[in-house]
Scaffold this motif. Structure first.
Motif, PDB file in Angstrom:
ATOM      1  N   UNK A  95       3.785  14.992  -7.085  1.00  0.00           N
ATOM      2  CA  UNK A  95       3.768  13.686  -6.051  1.00  0.00           C
ATOM      3  C   UNK A  95       2.361  13.434  -5.562  1.00  0.00           C
ATOM      4  N   UNK A  96       1.495  12.799  -6.209  1.00  0.00           N
ATOM      5  CA  UNK A  96       0.310  12.671  -5.649  1.00  0.00           C
ATOM      6  C   UNK A  96      -0.216  11.226  -5.961  1.00  0.00           C
ATOM      7  N   UNK A 123       0.662  -1.361  -0.094  1.00  0.00           N
ATOM      8  CA  UNK A 123      -0.016  -0.004  -0.045  1.00  0.00           C
ATOM      9  C   UNK A 123       0.911   1.320   0.053  1.00  0.00           C
ATOM     10  N   UNK A 124       1.981   1.095   0.410  1.00  0.00           N
ATOM     11  CA  UNK A 124       3.071   2.186   0.287  1.00  0.00           C
ATOM     12  C   UNK A 124       2.676   3.364   1.245  1.00  0.00           C
ATOM     13  N   UNK A 125       3.142   4.547   0.791  1.00  0.00           N
ATOM     14  CA  UNK A 125       3.056   5.827   1.752  1.00  0.00           C
ATOM     15  C   UNK A 125       1.651   5.994   1.965  1.00  0.00           C
ATOM     16  N   UNK A 126       1.076   6.123   0.750  1.00  0.00           N
ATOM     17  CA  UNK A 126      -0.443   6.614   0.905  1.00  0.00           C
ATOM     18  C   UNK A 126      -1.163   6.037   1.768  1.00  0.00           C
ATOM     19  N   UNK A 176      -1.809   9.921   2.492  1.00  0.00           N
ATOM     20  CA  UNK A 176      -2.964  10.251   2.540  1.00  0.00           C
ATOM     21  C   UNK A 176      -4.080   9.757   3.544  1.00  0.00           C
ATOM     22  N   UNK A 177      -4.263   8.535   3.799  1.00  0.00           N
ATOM     23  CA  UNK A 177      -5.041   7.784   4.364  1.00  0.00           C
ATOM     24  C   UNK A 177      -4.934   8.149   5.758  1.00  0.00           C
TER      25      UNK A 177
END
Length: 476
Positions: free
Chosen positions: A314-315, A41-44, A49-50
């Motif tokens: 970077x989004x 799931x990585x950074x997001x 983001x989450x």
């Protein structure tokens, strides 16, 4: 013993972009190997983001209690349990995690290897126990919080987006270096949850956005008690017991300093390229990221790079967009060329601040005096007034023949309204299209139609049109 693998596609990195490529390829029964050394799931999902939007939601709930008086409701906050707000953050991550899990992707037919991968040649990646020679490679390793070369930082405890969501107690005084979206979102979230907050920004806070609309956000944050120092270049940080001091020099040469309990770095992102053997693969890169063409191919034609690691916008949604282009190119052999002009972004403060397409200066540089800026204020929107949220504005950047070139908006649900405008720009819609659609009443979406209609505000003044109408009246 090293196992030899020869998949059609090898994806390095299981963040948003990498997972999208792997899932799409597996859906067409393409042999895919996915490498991920950290959390799926990585950074997001895990540190970006989450969790940030989850913490902002908890903070918004707390703030809304204090605003209930506008509706005749006498409500008070007895206290804020920061640990439970943190529980909410991690519960949301846990709820989403199965969608990005190893088990799900293995169920889709993807071979997932939980290990770091690095190139040893132009067509070979090695990882623990495996040697992978794929037809195509996709580097989707994302980015990490940048750590600036500030004097004393090496001896001061600091937070980044990777660690701030582990706090179980609200910081007494949170110092934030960086006044971009991440810094200001975390500033408002922690202020609303009980912390004192100071933000130090070396240039203009929210400097990428429309200055007039960004000022509305900054006024709101300052009104909530957040101190924002702009044009303040940090020169030194120092720890003294439990206190951390940040010192800066202003644009006018004056010195300033502030002390607090916690320090958050939010000065941008650095691409994850270390230890990947990019030079061995003939892949060009620099401190900004891997260099790619409009088709997202690197200098090694067998290798694509997508998302944050390319150093562009970077989004999470950009990584997903890149993934769709790569799938189009690799699987279907169709031309794929990224278009930065259609990329939206949103800062999820309250009020939200959104943008899509060309900014006004860029539009005027490209089209000159043919550009018009159309506006609609939240104060003229019935739904906004009904919800006591009349502060905000929408701007449409319009080019020749009424074509929508860009949009900026600040106000409640700005991110949702940008969705509509993002579609309009990607489909090359004009003011005729936006003035002609029928939004339900009362909705904030009416702002779009109201702004678009003003494109035709001068029509009643045109003499030739008056003459046409006069002629038509003669026919009964």
């Amino acid at each position: 013993m090293t196992v030899q693998l020869t998949p059609d596609i090898c994806v390095i990195g299981a963040g948003s972009g990498g997972l999208s490529v792997a899932a799409a390829a597996a859906a067409f029964s393409v042999d895919v190997v996915l490498l991920e050394r950290a959390e799926m799931g990585g950074d997001c999902l895990n540190t970006g983001c989450v969790p940030s939007k989850s913490l902002l939601s908890a903070a918004k709930a707390a703030y809304s209690v204090g605003q209930a008086g506008a509706f005749g409701i006498d409500a008070k906050i007895d206290g804020i349990n920061f640990a439970k707000a943190n529980d909410h953050v991690h519960n949301v991550i846990a709820a989403i995690a199965p969608h990005d899990s190893v088990e799900r992707f293995e169920g889709l037919g993807v071979r997932v290897i939980k290990s770091h991968g690095s190139f040893v040649s132009a067509d070979c990646v090695v990882t623990e126990g495996y040697e992978i020679r794929a037809r195509r490679f996709i580097v989707a390793t994302g980015s990490k919080a940048a750590v600036p070369p500030i004097k004393g930082l090496e001896s001061v405890p600091y937070l980044t987006n990777e660690t701030i969501f582990d706090l179980r107690e609200a910081p007494e005084h949170l110092l934030i270096i960086g006044g971009g979206p991440i810094g200001l979102e975390m500033a408002q979230a922690h202020r609303r949850l009980g912390s004192k907050v100071t933000v130090v920004e070396g240039q203009k806070a929210l400097g990428r956005d429309d200055p007039e609309l960004a000022a509305i956000v900054l006024d709101q944050l300052r009104g909530e008690g957040i101190t924002i120092e702009e044009q303040a270049t940090v020169s030194e940080v120092e720890a003294d017991g439990s206190d951390i001091t940040v010192r800066w020099t202003g644009s006018d040469g004056t010195a300033g300093e502030v002390s607090g309990s916690h320090l958050l770095l939010a000065v941008g992102r650095s691409p994850n390229v270390d230890g990947m053997g990019l030079a061995e693969a003939g892949i060009e890169y620099d401190r900004k990221g891997i260099k790619v063409g409009a088709d997202l191919r690197t200098s090694n034609r067998k290798v694509y790079a997508i998302g944050d690691v390319t150093g562009g916008l970077q989004f999470t949604h950009v990584a997903g967009y890149h993934a769709s282009l790569v799938v189009r190119s690799i699987l279907f052999r169709l031309p794929a060329k990224g278009n930065r002009d259609v990329i939206p972004w949103v800062t999820y403060t309250s009020p939200e601040l959104g943008h899509v397409g060309l900014r006004e200066p860029d539009a005027r540089h490209r089209y000159g005096d043919k550009v018009k800026v159309l506006e609609a204020a939240y104060s003229g929107n019935d739904r906004a007034l009904a919800e006591a949220q009349g502060k905000g504005k929408l701007k449409l950047i319009v080019g020749p023949k009424g074509k929508l070139l860009g949009a900026d908006i600040v106000g409640p649900q700005a991110g949702e309204i940008i969705n509509l405008l993002s579609l309009a720009i990607s489909k090359k819609m004009s003011m005729k299209d936006l003035a002609g659609f029928i939004p339900p009443y009362p909705t904030l979406g009416e702002l779009v139609r109201r702004a678009a209609i003003t494109y035709y505000a001068d029509l009643p003044k045109k003499n030739w049109l008056r003459q046409v109408l006069a002629l038509l009246r003669k026919f009964g």
